[in-house]
Write a protein that holds these residues in place. Structure first.
Motif, PDB file in Angstrom:
ATOM      1  N   SER A 184     -56.639  42.046   2.141  1.00 36.28           N
ATOM      2  CA  SER A 184     -55.517  42.934   2.448  1.00 36.28           C
ATOM      3  C   SER A 184     -55.160  43.882   1.302  1.00 36.28           C
ATOM      4  N   THR A 185     -56.059  44.061   0.355  1.00 36.01           N
ATOM      5  CA  THR A 185     -55.838  45.035  -0.714  1.00 36.01           C
ATOM      6  C   THR A 185     -56.278  46.419  -0.245  1.00 36.01           C
ATOM      7  N   GLU A 186     -55.466  47.429  -0.573  1.00 34.45           N
ATOM      8  CA  GLU A 186     -55.740  48.810  -0.170  1.00 34.45           C
ATOM      9  C   GLU A 186     -55.917  49.675  -1.417  1.00 34.45           C
ATOM     10  N   LEU A 187     -56.991  50.466  -1.414  1.00 36.95           N
ATOM     11  CA  LEU A 187     -57.280  51.375  -2.524  1.00 36.95           C
ATOM     12  C   LEU A 187     -57.375  52.800  -2.014  1.00 36.95           C
ATOM     13  N   LYS A 188     -56.854  53.749  -2.804  1.00 38.36           N
ATOM     14  CA  LYS A 188     -56.959  55.160  -2.447  1.00 38.36           C
ATOM     15  C   LYS A 188     -56.860  56.022  -3.703  1.00 38.36           C
ATOM     16  N   ASN A 189     -57.861  56.849  -3.931  1.00 42.37           N
ATOM     17  CA  ASN A 189     -57.898  57.755  -5.088  1.00 42.37           C
ATOM     18  C   ASN A 189     -57.653  56.988  -6.390  1.00 42.37           C
ATOM     19  N   VAL A 190     -58.605  56.125  -6.707  1.00 40.24           N
ATOM     20  CA  VAL A 190     -58.450  55.246  -7.869  1.00 40.24           C
ATOM     21  C   VAL A 190     -59.743  55.149  -8.664  1.00 40.24           C
ATOM     22  N   ILE A 191     -59.572  54.807  -9.924  1.00 45.78           N
ATOM     23  CA  ILE A 191     -60.688  54.362 -10.755  1.00 45.78           C
ATOM     24  C   ILE A 191     -60.358  52.959 -11.232  1.00 45.78           C
ATOM     25  N   LEU A 192     -61.252  52.026 -10.941  1.00 43.84           N
ATOM     26  CA  LEU A 192     -61.154  50.677 -11.471  1.00 43.84           C
ATOM     27  C   LEU A 192     -62.262  50.510 -12.499  1.00 43.84           C
ATOM     28  N   PHE A 193     -61.877  50.320 -13.749  1.00 44.59           N
ATOM     29  CA  PHE A 193     -62.867  50.012 -14.781  1.00 44.59           C
ATOM     30  C   PHE A 193     -63.573  48.697 -14.412  1.00 44.59           C
ATOM     31  N   ASN A 194     -64.601  48.356 -15.158  1.00 46.23           N
ATOM     32  CA  ASN A 194     -65.308  47.103 -14.927  1.00 46.23           C
ATOM     33  C   ASN A 194     -64.367  45.904 -15.076  1.00 46.23           C
ATOM     34  N   LYS A 195     -64.642  44.869 -14.298  1.00 46.72           N
ATOM     35  CA  LYS A 195     -63.965  43.571 -14.387  1.00 46.72           C
ATOM     36  C   LYS A 195     -62.489  43.614 -13.987  1.00 46.72           C
ATOM     37  N   VAL A 196     -62.067  44.632 -13.273  1.00 49.08           N
ATOM     38  CA  VAL A 196     -60.677  44.700 -12.788  1.00 49.08           C
ATOM     39  C   VAL A 196     -60.527  43.766 -11.582  1.00 49.08           C
ATOM     40  N   GLN A 197     -59.364  43.134 -11.490  1.00 47.48           N
ATOM     41  CA  GLN A 197     -59.083  42.277 -10.346  1.00 47.48           C
ATOM     42  C   GLN A 197     -57.807  42.729  -9.627  1.00 47.48           C
ATOM     43  N   VAL A 198     -57.971  43.060  -8.359  1.00 53.76           N
ATOM     44  CA  VAL A 198     -56.835  43.328  -7.460  1.00 53.76           C
ATOM     45  C   VAL A 198     -57.057  42.425  -6.249  1.00 53.76           C
ATOM     46  N   PRO A 199     -56.794  41.127  -6.401  1.00 50.63           N
ATOM     47  CA  PRO A 199     -57.363  40.136  -5.486  1.00 50.63           C
ATOM     48  C   PRO A 199     -56.549  39.750  -4.265  1.00 50.63           C
ATOM     49  N   HIS A 200     -55.250  40.075  -4.221  1.00 49.64           N
ATOM     50  CA  HIS A 200     -54.438  39.586  -3.102  1.00 49.64           C
ATOM     51  C   HIS A 200     -53.315  40.560  -2.745  1.00 49.64           C
TER      52      HIS A 200
END
Length: 222
Positions: free
Chosen positions: A105-121
């Motif tokens: 249920s995580t939503e992403l829009k117009n983003v940069i996630l560097f390596n090893k980022v966690q957006v888990p819940h």
């Protein structure tokens, strides 16, 4: 303002495929409008041995694990060894690094996630940049539009820094920990190695190495 510069927020640009964007920018919000064009330029050049094309302008590393129930919309790049879990909703203009977790249920829009980022819940991350090994606790979100729809400013010691953007969520430096069910208001910038208490409502600039308990109560790490 030195603390807001990309060179202070992120210590190793090798931890993102978008290194070239950060090298030419002074402040992170300058990069947000370039994410889409960067993905569209970079995707076709990715190795076919390492990446597969999964629809229009979507490139997924072959070592990534993507749940069949996840929704992927381009332009999008998902890096090696990343896990995209059940019910994730990636709306597009997302550059997800290597070894990341994009959870249920995580939503992403117009983003940069560097390596090893966690957006888990149950996270919403929009118009934002998350640094190396940053982590957002369950239910924590970025708010990317002001209620009065005016341009986003960043508050630093009572001074307002203009971004010129109507939409800007949050910028997390490297190794930032955001507690569960926190809200990062438009234009929030959190310095590297900082911790945000659960249930926080964060606004403005939080210096590197801080422990944010609530507005006006911010301690420095020893």
């Amino acid at each position: 303002m030195e603390g807001l510069k990309v060179t202070n927020l992120f210590k190793d640009f090798e931890q993102t495929m978008a290194k070239e964007l950060f090298l030419k920018a002074e402040y992170p919000w300058e990069i947000l409008s370039e994410i889409e064009s960067f993905i569209l330029k970079t995707g076709p050049m990715l190795s076919e041995d390492e990446y597969e094309k999964r629809g229009e302008n979507i490139w997924v590393a072959k070592s990534a694990k993507v749940a069949p129930t996840a929704y992927l919309n381009g332009p999008l790049i998902i890096g090696p060894d990343t896990e995209v879990r059940h019910g994730a909703f990636i709306r597009g203009k997302a550059l997800v690094g290597a070894g990341c977790v994009v959870g249920n249920s995580t939503e992403l829009k117009n983003v940069i996630l560097f390596n090893k980022v966690q957006v888990p819940h149950y996270n919403y991350v929009g118009d934002s940049i998350l640094g190396y090994r940053s982590h957002m606790g369950a239910g924590s979100i970025t708010s990317n539009v002001k209620s009065d729809k005016t341009l986003v400013t960043i508050s630093v010691n009572g001074e307002k820094i203009e971004t010129g953007l109507k939409k800007m969520g949050a910028v997390l430096g490297d190794y930032v920990e955001v507690g569960c069910n926190s809200v990062l208001n438009p234009g929030t910038v959190i310095g590297a190695n900082s911790n945000i208490y659960p249930l926080s409502m964060v606004r403005g600039f939080v210096e590197e190495g801080s422990i944010y308990k609530k507005q006006g109560e911010i301690a420095r790490k020893k």
